[in-house]
Design a protein around this motif. Structure first.
Motif, PDB file in Angstrom:
ATOM      1  N   SER A 184      13.302 103.382  58.567  1.00  0.00           N
ATOM      2  CA  SER A 184      13.979 102.286  57.866  1.00  0.00           C
ATOM      3  C   SER A 184      14.267 102.655  56.421  1.00  0.00           C
ATOM      4  O   SER A 184      15.368 102.398  55.906  1.00  0.00           O
ATOM      5  N   GLU A 185      13.301 103.256  55.762  1.00  0.00           N
ATOM      6  CA  GLU A 185      13.490 103.610  54.357  1.00  0.00           C
ATOM      7  C   GLU A 185      14.524 104.718  54.200  1.00  0.00           C
ATOM      8  O   GLU A 185      15.332 104.692  53.267  1.00  0.00           O
ATOM      9  N   GLU A 186      14.515 105.681  55.106  1.00  0.00           N
ATOM     10  CA  GLU A 186      15.536 106.728  55.069  1.00  0.00           C
ATOM     11  C   GLU A 186      16.933 106.126  55.222  1.00  0.00           C
ATOM     12  O   GLU A 186      17.864 106.468  54.487  1.00  0.00           O
ATOM     13  N   TYR A 187      17.064 105.209  56.179  1.00  0.00           N
ATOM     14  CA  TYR A 187      18.386 104.632  56.469  1.00  0.00           C
ATOM     15  C   TYR A 187      18.862 103.725  55.339  1.00  0.00           C
ATOM     16  O   TYR A 187      20.022 103.799  54.911  1.00  0.00           O
ATOM     17  N   LEU A 188      17.996 102.863  54.823  1.00  0.00           N
ATOM     18  CA  LEU A 188      18.403 101.964  53.751  1.00  0.00           C
ATOM     19  C   LEU A 188      18.755 102.733  52.480  1.00  0.00           C
ATOM     20  O   LEU A 188      19.691 102.372  51.761  1.00  0.00           O
ATOM     21  N   ASN A 189      18.026 103.800  52.213  1.00  0.00           N
ATOM     22  CA  ASN A 189      18.380 104.637  51.064  1.00  0.00           C
ATOM     23  C   ASN A 189      19.715 105.339  51.290  1.00  0.00           C
ATOM     24  O   ASN A 189      20.535 105.457  50.374  1.00  0.00           O
ATOM     25  N   GLN A 190      19.931 105.815  52.514  1.00  0.00           N
ATOM     26  CA  GLN A 190      21.169 106.525  52.840  1.00  0.00           C
ATOM     27  C   GLN A 190      22.387 105.602  52.686  1.00  0.00           C
ATOM     28  O   GLN A 190      23.437 106.019  52.191  1.00  0.00           O
ATOM     29  N   THR A 191      22.246 104.345  53.103  1.00  0.00           N
ATOM     30  CA  THR A 191      23.369 103.394  53.051  1.00  0.00           C
ATOM     31  C   THR A 191      23.355 102.574  51.764  1.00  0.00           C
ATOM     32  O   THR A 191      24.167 101.653  51.622  1.00  0.00           O
ATOM     33  N   GLU A 192      22.425 102.891  50.857  1.00  0.00           N
ATOM     34  CA  GLU A 192      22.288 102.188  49.581  1.00  0.00           C
ATOM     35  C   GLU A 192      22.099 100.693  49.778  1.00  0.00           C
ATOM     36  O   GLU A 192      22.577  99.864  49.003  1.00  0.00           O
ATOM     37  N   GLY A 193      21.419 100.344  50.863  1.00  0.00           N
ATOM     38  CA  GLY A 193      21.110  98.949  51.129  1.00  0.00           C
ATOM     39  C   GLY A 193      22.260  98.148  51.698  1.00  0.00           C
ATOM     40  O   GLY A 193      22.147  96.926  51.860  1.00  0.00           O
ATOM     41  N   ASN A 194      23.376  98.779  52.046  1.00  0.00           N
ATOM     42  CA  ASN A 194      24.529  98.053  52.591  1.00  0.00           C
ATOM     43  C   ASN A 194      24.419  97.809  54.086  1.00  0.00           C
ATOM     44  O   ASN A 194      25.286  97.145  54.669  1.00  0.00           O
ATOM     45  N   SER A 195      23.410  98.354  54.707  1.00  0.00           N
ATOM     46  CA  SER A 195      23.156  98.105  56.126  1.00  0.00           C
ATOM     47  C   SER A 195      21.651  98.040  56.320  1.00  0.00           C
ATOM     48  O   SER A 195      20.897  98.739  55.631  1.00  0.00           O
ATOM     49  N   CYS A 196      21.211  97.185  57.232  1.00  0.00           N
ATOM     50  CA  CYS A 196      19.761  97.004  57.412  1.00  0.00           C
ATOM     51  C   CYS A 196      19.462  96.771  58.886  1.00  0.00           C
ATOM     52  O   CYS A 196      20.280  97.097  59.750  1.00  0.00           O
ATOM     53  N   PHE A 197      18.309  96.181  59.186  1.00  0.00           N
ATOM     54  CA  PHE A 197      17.865  96.016  60.567  1.00  0.00           C
ATOM     55  C   PHE A 197      17.598  94.551  60.880  1.00  0.00           C
ATOM     56  O   PHE A 197      17.275  93.756  60.005  1.00  0.00           O
ATOM     57  N   SER A 198      17.705  94.226  62.153  1.00  0.00           N
ATOM     58  CA  SER A 198      17.319  92.915  62.673  1.00  0.00           C
ATOM     59  C   SER A 198      16.267  93.144  63.746  1.00  0.00           C
ATOM     60  O   SER A 198      16.504  93.877  64.709  1.00  0.00           O
ATOM     61  N   MET A 199      15.096  92.521  63.561  1.00  0.00           N
ATOM     62  CA  MET A 199      13.950  92.779  64.450  1.00  0.00           C
ATOM     63  C   MET A 199      13.456  91.488  65.097  1.00  0.00           C
ATOM     64  O   MET A 199      13.811  90.389  64.677  1.00  0.00           O
ATOM     65  N   GLU A 200      12.602  91.639  66.089  1.00  0.00           N
ATOM     66  CA  GLU A 200      11.984  90.502  66.769  1.00  0.00           C
ATOM     67  C   GLU A 200      10.610  90.231  66.164  1.00  0.00           C
ATOM     68  O   GLU A 200      10.001  91.120  65.575  1.00  0.00           O
ATOM     69  N   THR A 201      10.116  89.019  66.358  1.00  0.00           N
ATOM     70  CA  THR A 201       8.715  88.771  66.016  1.00  0.00           C
ATOM     71  C   THR A 201       7.825  89.470  67.038  1.00  0.00           C
ATOM     72  O   THR A 201       6.738  89.942  66.704  1.00  0.00           O
ATOM     73  N   GLY A 202       8.308  89.561  68.275  1.00  0.00           N
ATOM     74  CA  GLY A 202       7.562  90.220  69.335  1.00  0.00           C
ATOM     75  C   GLY A 202       8.058  89.746  70.689  1.00  0.00           C
ATOM     76  O   GLY A 202       8.778  88.743  70.793  1.00  0.00           O
ATOM     77  N   LYS A 203       7.693  90.473  71.716  1.00  0.00           N
ATOM     78  CA  LYS A 203       7.959  90.039  73.091  1.00  0.00           C
ATOM     79  C   LYS A 203       6.627  90.045  73.821  1.00  0.00           C
ATOM     80  O   LYS A 203       5.734  89.285  73.503  1.00  0.00           O
ATOM     81  N   GLU A 204       6.496  90.945  74.798  1.00  0.00           N
ATOM     82  CA  GLU A 204       5.180  91.065  75.438  1.00  0.00           C
ATOM     83  C   GLU A 204       4.215  91.850  74.568  1.00  0.00           C
ATOM     84  O   GLU A 204       2.999  91.788  74.752  1.00  0.00           O
ATOM     85  N   TYR A 205       4.786  92.595  73.609  1.00  0.00           N
ATOM     86  CA  TYR A 205       3.981  93.317  72.627  1.00  0.00           C
ATOM     87  C   TYR A 205       4.466  92.951  71.230  1.00  0.00           C
ATOM     88  O   TYR A 205       5.595  92.526  71.043  1.00  0.00           O
ATOM     89  N   PRO A 206       3.620  93.120  70.218  1.00  0.00           N
ATOM     90  CA  PRO A 206       3.995  92.702  68.871  1.00  0.00           C
ATOM     91  C   PRO A 206       5.115  93.552  68.294  1.00  0.00           C
ATOM     92  O   PRO A 206       5.289  94.716  68.631  1.00  0.00           O
ATOM     93  N   SER A 207       5.877  92.923  67.397  1.00  0.00           N
ATOM     94  CA  SER A 207       6.896  93.635  66.636  1.00  0.00           C
ATOM     95  C   SER A 207       6.677  93.308  65.162  1.00  0.00           C
ATOM     96  O   SER A 207       5.607  93.571  64.637  1.00  0.00           O
ATOM     97  N   ALA A 208       7.668  92.685  64.505  1.00  0.00           N
ATOM     98  CA  ALA A 208       7.542  92.435  63.065  1.00  0.00           C
ATOM     99  C   ALA A 208       6.661  91.246  62.736  1.00  0.00           C
ATOM    100  O   ALA A 208       6.117  91.161  61.637  1.00  0.00           O
TER     101      ALA A 208
END
Length: 849
Positions: free
Chosen positions: A633-657
């Motif tokens: 995530s940090e590599e990608y956000l630095n590469q795009t200068e913060g112009n693109s990011c991620f959308s994550m889940e709270t979790g499904k059968e296993y935890p996420s964000a």
């Protein structure tokens, strides 16, 4: 002239000093080094044996002891309130069995300015490295100090070479299970197929021996265990018991074939066996799991029930998903005396969400007051199957007495109000109340104050060559009433999880190629460009291209080429889509599996300039996955200068964000995607209202797929507390599309102002009969927004709603949907409103005159 004797003596002294030096850790200090660093109002400095960190509004002081740093002062500089009246603890942290009660030395102490990045605000950072010689272990203690903030963030890290099984601290009358041999194993290929307590195993080439200690001869015992043959290798084994030094043995489980998961999908087996009386003649006995066939002997869990149990285990000491089962199987008159998840027997604690140690120790006197604990549920398929459907937020308020002692393993945070002074403590982890994660720990309230546990790092995950950092903790102090405390929490939340370039937006999702039950128009270039044309007219701001755009499985030559548009469905790659995006004044998102690599993220971004990635199945089940996600995530956000990011889940059968983790890298989706089970539409308003209480909903995507008994525009307006969205197909099925578009257009026109404000729930908690809604405001600003709802079963058309931070005076209120204005009175925040029809809402802007 120096005599030979003197020279000889001098040489002896030098040798002795050199020998002693070998046993002093390199670069250690016998005193606290002098540091002094400032950034605006923030300052970190040392003075005598103390460290002081100040934001300008909050000050925290640590005293060096032989065991580490212990907090001796926590002061609200705005009110002068000192929260630590009688400091007691030697050290704010302890990793059980490693640093607990161990003496350490300072190896490094410094403070530096951390520059702003796309995922962090500028702040001061303190780094203290404490070395524990007896354990060859280093602990990193980091403190983040933001100028002018009302809170301070702390985080622990640990560095330790591989160790043998840690010694077990014997407790009188406490049954101990000790593994004498074996190595831990976590079968990666099958980790998703069963509970982590089953999945982690202890194995040995011939047999596994356990010592059961502190047995009482006048009590009966029942032994429990579980095992499985995850990779179908034909394992057969038996279990025997014997007394050390004796030849005779008792067969507890005769030779048995283990459940074959790989070939037959058989679930793990569990056993409960009464221990024969002749095994209870001594204080200890031995249990052996003996291989009879297959590559090795294996076991997942072992536990023991004791008659009239002297020291019964609490459910919080067990894996959350196993606690009810194991405690429920105790025979009548028996209690659970000991439990071991054999995949991590070193700690004598559960392997997944058992606390490994203390991360925060605050000697605060809560006696006579009310402490509130709160935790959020993950809305996954298991949660949606519950009837009646449960609320998103659980809260419990505890009246604290001088001898109160309670643990809250499900909570994300605690709050406490004392007059005009408030304090909040938040655990920055992916903990969800109904979804266990790894070592997120708990809040423990005792007569000596508050303890926060859960390092987020298990022993087998530690590295000798680098620090691995655990779950951070926030301590927030406020001046004023409960509203001010909630505001302070939201402000600090925005410092830790800063705003991204997307701001507030509305979005729609195209169909998925893989979910034919739910989708009529699977993803391809033609459908996507047509969806964009309709989305632009309907008032949406972003079109998310759902799964199925990538190269289909049968066409792939190498692993990496899968994350390119499939030429059968996108013959011009992203060219047509990019053109349609510009023509309709839209932005795009792309769905992909969490396994997508950074170079594939970058390749698609260069072609499409997508604003975010919707990551499906973004599992964060252990430290390795968390570390990998952060690095990418940090590599990608630095590469795009913060112009693109991620959308994550709270979790499904296993935890996420979860709710307090990884939000610095983008958005979180509250509701699950691509599932037939959906949150009932009647709960949307309640979910948004509860989310807004302790969170900043401006980072939360709310995908609407079920309106329940309410109109589509009512549900659309409720989701405007966060980031509203719909499936394209779902929107097309709405009869009155214009009513929904009108809501989204008003939202889009005011999105910049809405995003700059903080969102608070107002009115009553939604229950089907209330007036409830949201206030978008910033203290000190005369302008803000009101989004208020009258639920279907409510019987009164007029109501007085209390707004926050306004006081008394005249308000100019603009109805944004009807484009009308009026002047009304505001009496200490109370404003009169009117809605003639139940099931209706108002989207208002106010200005204090």
């Amino acid at each position: 002239m120096i005599s030979k004797t003197a020279l000889k003596n001098y040489a002896s002294v030098i040798k002795a000093a050199a020998f002693a030096f070998l046993f002093i850790p390199a670069f250690c200090f016998a005193f606290i080094p002098q540091i002094d660093k400032s950034l605006g109002k923030a300052r970190i400095y040392s003075e005598d044996e103390q460290l002081i960190a100040s934001t300008g509004k909050v000050q925290r002081v640590w005293q060096w002891t032989d065991y580490g740093f212990g907090t001796v002062s926590l002061k609200n500089l705005s009110t002068g309130k000192e929260w630590i009246e009688e400091p007691e603890n030697n050290c704010d942290w302890a990793y059980f069995g490693i640093t607990e009660d161990k003496k350490g030395v300072i190896r490094k102490l410094d403070a530096e300015v951390q520059q702003a990045t796309p995922f962090s605000k500028e702040h001061l950072r303190l780094r203290a490295v404490i070395y524990y010689p007896s354990e060859r272990t280093s602990v990193l203690y980091e403190v983040c100090v933001y100028p002018g903030a009302e809170g301070i963030k702390t985080q622990l890290g640990i560095k330790r070479p591989p160790q043998n099984i840690a010694p077990i601290k014997t407790e009188k009358n406490k049954i101990i299970i000790k593994a004498e041999n074996g190595s831990t194993h976590f079968p990666d290929d099958f980790r998703d197929q069963t509970d982590p307590a089953f999945a982690t195993v202890l194995s040995s080439s011939s047999k596994i021996s356990f010592q059961i200690k502190n047995i009482s001869y006048d009590r009966d015992y029942v032994l429990g265990l579980s095992w499985w043959d995850w990779n179908g290798t034909g394992r057969r084994q038996r279990v025997v018991a014997r007394i050390e030094g004796e030849r005779s043995e008792a067969i507890l489980i005769p030779t048995t074939t283990l459940p074959d998961y790989k070939n037959k999908q058989e679930k793990p087996d569990e056993f409960s066996i009464t221990v024969p009386g002749d095994m209870l003649l001594e204080d200890d006995f031995i249990v052996e799991v003996q291989k009879r066939q297959g590559p090795d002997a294996v076991i997942s869990e072992i536990w023991i029930y004791e008659e009239n149990c002297r020291k019964p285990m609490h459910r919080s000491e067990l894996p959350v998903n196993r606690a009810e089962v194991i405690l429920g199987k105790a025979p009548e008159g028996f209690g659970l005396a000991a439990y071991m998840d054999c995949g991590e027997r070193n700690l004598q604690r559960r392997s997944y969400n058992q606390s490994r140690g203390v991360t925060e120790e605050l000697n605060i006197n809560f006696s006579g007051g009310k402490v509130n604990f709160a935790g959020y549920n993950c809305i996954n398929e298991d949660f949606l199957k519950n009837e009646p459907q449960q609320p998103l937020l659980k809260e419990e308020t505890l009246n604290v007495q001088s001898d109160t002692s309670r643990q809250f393993e499900w909570a994300n945070l605690m709050t406490f109000q004392s007059g005009e002074n408030g304090i909040a403590v938040v655990k920055e982890s992916n903990q969800c109340r109904n979804l266990d994660s790894f070592d997120t720990g708990w809040f423990s309230l005792t007569p000596s104050g508050l303890t926060v546990t859960g390092w987020g790092i298990r022993q087998f995950e530690m590295k000798a060559d680098r620090f691995r950092k655990g779950w951070p903790t926030w301590v927030i102090l406020s001046k004023g009433d409960k509203d001010e405390l909630l505001l302070s929490m939201k402000k600090f939340d925005r410092l830790v999880f800063p705003e991204d370039s997307l701001g507030r937006f509305t979005y729609c999702r195209t169909g998925s190629r893989y979910n034919t039950k739910l989708e009529k128009n699977p993803v391809n270039s033609k459908n996507v460009t047509e969806n964009m044309a309709r989305a632009g007219k309907a008032g949406f701001g972003i079109v998310n291209i759902d799964s199925g755009w990538e190269l289909q499985k049968e066409k792939r030559l190498i692993g990496r080429d899968m994350w390119r548009p499939d030429s059968e469905f996108f013959p011009n790659q992203w060219e047509d889509v990019f053109k349609a995006m510009l023509e309709n004044n839209l932005r795009t998102g792309l769905s992909a599996k969490n396994s997508i690599e950074t170079q594939d993220l970058n390749w698609n971004y260069e072609k499409l300039k997508n604003s975010f990635w919707t990551l499906d199945n973004s599992k964060i089940r252990d430290y390795k996955e968390l570390e990998s996600f952060r690095r990418r995530s940090e590599e990608y956000l630095n590469q795009t200068e913060g112009n693109s990011c991620f959308s994550m889940e709270t979790g499904k059968e296993y935890p996420s964000a979860g709710y307090y983790c990884l939000r610095e890298y983008g958005k979180i989706r509250l509701y699950p995607d691509n599932t037939e089970l959906q949150r009932n539409g009647n709960h949307i308003l309640q979910d948004c209202w509860e989310l807004a209480k302790y969170n900043n909903p401006g980072k939360w995507q709310l995908l609407l797929q079920d309106f329940g008994d309410y109109s589509p525009e009512f549900a659309a307006a409720a989701s405007c507390a966060g980031l509203p969205g719909m499936k394209a197909q779902f929107f097309e099925d709405i009869e009155d599309k214009q009513a929904v578009s009108n809501v989204f257009e008003v939202y889009a026109q005011n999105s910049a102002e809405l995003y700059s404000h903080f969102t608070f729930p107002i009115g009553e908690r939604p229950n089907g009969r209330s007036w409830a809604g949201f206030q978008f405001c910033s203290p000190g600003d005369k302008e803000g927004f009101i989004l208020i709802f009258r639920e279907k079963e409510n019987t009164y058309s007029k109501n007085t709603v209390r707004l926050k931070f306004l006081g008394s005076g005249k308000l100019k209120i603009t109805n944004l949907l009807e484009e009308t204005e009026k002047i009304t009175d505001c009496d200490d925040g109370f404003v009169g409103l009117r809605m003639d029809k139940p099931g209706d809402f108002l989207f208002l802007k106010y200005k204090k005159l």
